[in-house]
Design an enzyme around this catalytic site. Sequence first.
Site, PDB file in Angstrom:
ATOM      1  N   GLY A 100      35.514  29.780  90.715  1.00 15.26           N
ATOM      2  CA  GLY A 100      35.729  30.937  91.571  1.00 15.26           C
ATOM      3  C   GLY A 100      34.747  32.048  91.244  1.00 15.26           C
ATOM      4  N   ARG A 101      35.121  32.905  90.276  1.00 16.28           N
ATOM      5  CA  ARG A 101      34.257  34.051  89.948  1.00 16.28           C
ATOM      6  C   ARG A 101      32.832  33.652  89.570  1.00 16.28           C
ATOM      7  NH1 ARG A 101      38.779  36.118  86.041  1.00 16.28           N
ATOM      8  NH2 ARG A 101      38.971  33.839  86.036  1.00 16.28           N
ATOM      9  N   GLN A 112      39.914  27.352 104.178  1.00 16.01           N
ATOM     10  CA  GLN A 112      41.238  27.409 103.568  1.00 16.01           C
ATOM     11  C   GLN A 112      42.209  28.097 104.526  1.00 16.01           C
ATOM     12  OE1 GLN A 112      42.406  30.087 100.364  1.00 16.01           O
ATOM     13  NE2 GLN A 112      43.194  28.340  99.201  1.00 16.01           N
ATOM     14  N   ARG A 171      45.870  22.955  98.127  1.00 20.87           N
ATOM     15  CA  ARG A 171      45.761  23.685  96.854  1.00 20.87           C
ATOM     16  C   ARG A 171      47.136  24.151  96.388  1.00 20.87           C
ATOM     17  NH1 ARG A 171      42.649  29.132  94.576  1.00 20.87           N
ATOM     18  NH2 ARG A 171      41.392  27.797  93.272  1.00 20.87           N
ATOM     19  N   TYR A 230      51.862  32.577  98.224  1.00 23.51           N
ATOM     20  CA  TYR A 230      51.869  32.799  99.674  1.00 23.51           C
ATOM     21  C   TYR A 230      52.931  31.896 100.341  1.00 23.51           C
ATOM     22  CZ  TYR A 230      47.818  35.605  98.621  1.00 23.51           C
ATOM     23  OH  TYR A 230      46.996  36.574  98.095  1.00 23.51           O
TER      24      TYR A 230
HETATM   25  C1  FMN Z   1      37.868  38.013  94.506  1.00 22.45           C
HETATM   26  C2  FMN Z   1      38.804  36.837  94.484  1.00 22.45           C
HETATM   27  C3  FMN Z   1      39.337  36.368  95.675  1.00 22.45           C
HETATM   28  C4  FMN Z   1      40.164  35.239  95.685  1.00 22.45           C
HETATM   29  N1  FMN Z   1      40.625  34.750  96.877  1.00 22.45           N
HETATM   30  C5  FMN Z   1      41.318  33.582  96.911  1.00 22.45           C
HETATM   31  C6  FMN Z   1      41.680  32.985  98.156  1.00 22.45           C
HETATM   32  O1  FMN Z   1      41.358  33.465  99.249  1.00 22.45           O
HETATM   33  N2  FMN Z   1      42.387  31.835  98.102  1.00 22.45           N
HETATM   34  C7  FMN Z   1      42.766  31.248  96.912  1.00 22.45           C
HETATM   35  O2  FMN Z   1      43.409  30.180  96.928  1.00 22.45           O
HETATM   36  N3  FMN Z   1      42.418  31.795  95.731  1.00 22.45           N
HETATM   37  C8  FMN Z   1      41.688  32.930  95.702  1.00 22.45           C
HETATM   38  N4  FMN Z   1      41.274  33.434  94.500  1.00 22.45           N
HETATM   39  C9  FMN Z   1      41.488  32.657  93.273  1.00 22.45           C
HETATM   40  C10 FMN Z   1      40.249  31.799  92.972  1.00 22.45           C
HETATM   41  O3  FMN Z   1      40.092  30.765  93.908  1.00 22.45           O
HETATM   42  C11 FMN Z   1      40.359  31.175  91.575  1.00 22.45           C
HETATM   43  O4  FMN Z   1      41.553  30.453  91.500  1.00 22.45           O
HETATM   44  C12 FMN Z   1      40.314  32.212  90.460  1.00 22.45           C
HETATM   45  O5  FMN Z   1      39.194  33.056  90.610  1.00 22.45           O
HETATM   46  C13 FMN Z   1      40.262  31.531  89.078  1.00 22.45           C
HETATM   47  O6  FMN Z   1      39.114  30.690  88.996  1.00 22.45           O
HETATM   48  P1  FMN Z   1      37.806  31.154  88.160  1.00 22.45           P
HETATM   49  O7  FMN Z   1      38.284  31.354  86.733  1.00 22.45           O
HETATM   50  O8  FMN Z   1      36.831  30.017  88.295  1.00 22.45           O
HETATM   51  O9  FMN Z   1      37.319  32.432  88.755  1.00 22.45           O
HETATM   52  C14 FMN Z   1      40.486  34.594  94.464  1.00 22.45           C
HETATM   53  C15 FMN Z   1      39.961  35.085  93.266  1.00 22.45           C
HETATM   54  C16 FMN Z   1      39.131  36.194  93.257  1.00 22.45           C
HETATM   55  C17 FMN Z   1      38.538  36.680  91.956  1.00 22.45           C
END
Ligand code: FMN
Length: 362
Positions: A316-317, A98, A225, A178
Amino acid sequence: MPNLFDPIQLGDVAAPNRILMAPLTRGRSTREHVPTAIMADYYAQRAAAGLIISEGTGISREGLGWPYAPGLWTDEQVEAWKPVTEAVHKAGGRIFTQLWHMGRIVHPDFLGGAAPLSASATTAPYKAHTYNGKQPYAQARAATLDDIARTLDDYSLATRNAIRAGFDGVQLHAANGYLIDQFLRDNSNLRDDDYGGSPENRGRLLREVVARLIGEAGAGRTAVRFSPNGDTQGVFDSDPASVFVPAAKWLSDQNIAFLELREQTPTGTFGSSDQPRVSPAIRQVFHGPLILNQDYDLKRAQEEIASGLADGIAFGRPFLANPDLVERLRRDAPFNAPNVATFYTQGTEGYTDYPSLVLAGS
Ligand SMILES: Cc1cc2nc3c(=O)[nH]c(=O)nc-3n(C[C@H](O)[C@H](O)[C@H](O)COP(=O)(O)O)c2cc1C
């Protein structure tokens, strides 16, 4: 009717299932933003994903303001990414990186005291993660045309470097407040030149950057994205559909590998919003694979694929805390809970030590 476990073609990549690992910043690189060996272990553990999208990876020193996050602008960074992509491929996986320019979210501490770049001279709310703890953001300076030209070159170089480092493709980070998002949305882009004003003009930087990525990697290895609805890090649009639907249509015409949307809902746990989701309208104009994200579990993921709204789901999480997430979804098994305290710490704790299912007797 397709389901989460069916294969899907994502541009040039044949994914064995529709379960993507969403980009997750983890801060396990060096202070010089060079990837480390434990990152190879972490990503290889998650190689069963249809596709891994790496953590946000800086395209330039100017664009990166996250402690211990990786970059892709030096040869040393490229060499250090190679064992990571090799480990994922050896474990049978696929990985995009990314590409990240944080814009006004870069604290001046990372820039020798200089102001960060953005569409306009605005200041992000909240506080920045820096090597000296959390600090208020500084006012950005509006990018000049020279700044934009340099930034486009930085995206080209980072894309070339990503391919050299063995990534299967690149995802442009145009979400979450961003740089690209700061240009796209109307509360952070106050420009009155060709890059501001109308939705068409606010989308110009996005289109120019995507053209650079496609030029270097090919459309089949280029993804994007967005996070169209709601507020993220103070970036907000009064009418998201007016800018994100035409942008998605343009991306469809370019034949990119896939488009991923992080969407907030009124009960969202990674940001919530009452602003309606834009995915139904985007679905009408974007004809490639559409991947949705945020707050999905097995049931909701299957419903959205079955309804035809999504072609795949990014987790994500759940992926952060479950290296064997694909298998757990297949068995409808419980997930490990993520440990927020180790999201951004250094070392292996809360990183490569989440347990997999003990598959007794299987
Ligand atoms: C620890 C952490 C780091 C993240 N880093 C990024 C990132 O580098 N780039 C991005 O687009 N989103 C980032 N996100 C957002 C996640 O990609 C995702 O959109 C978010 O966790 C919601 O999805 P989930 O409910 O499946 O966790 C981050 C989220 C978390 C919790």
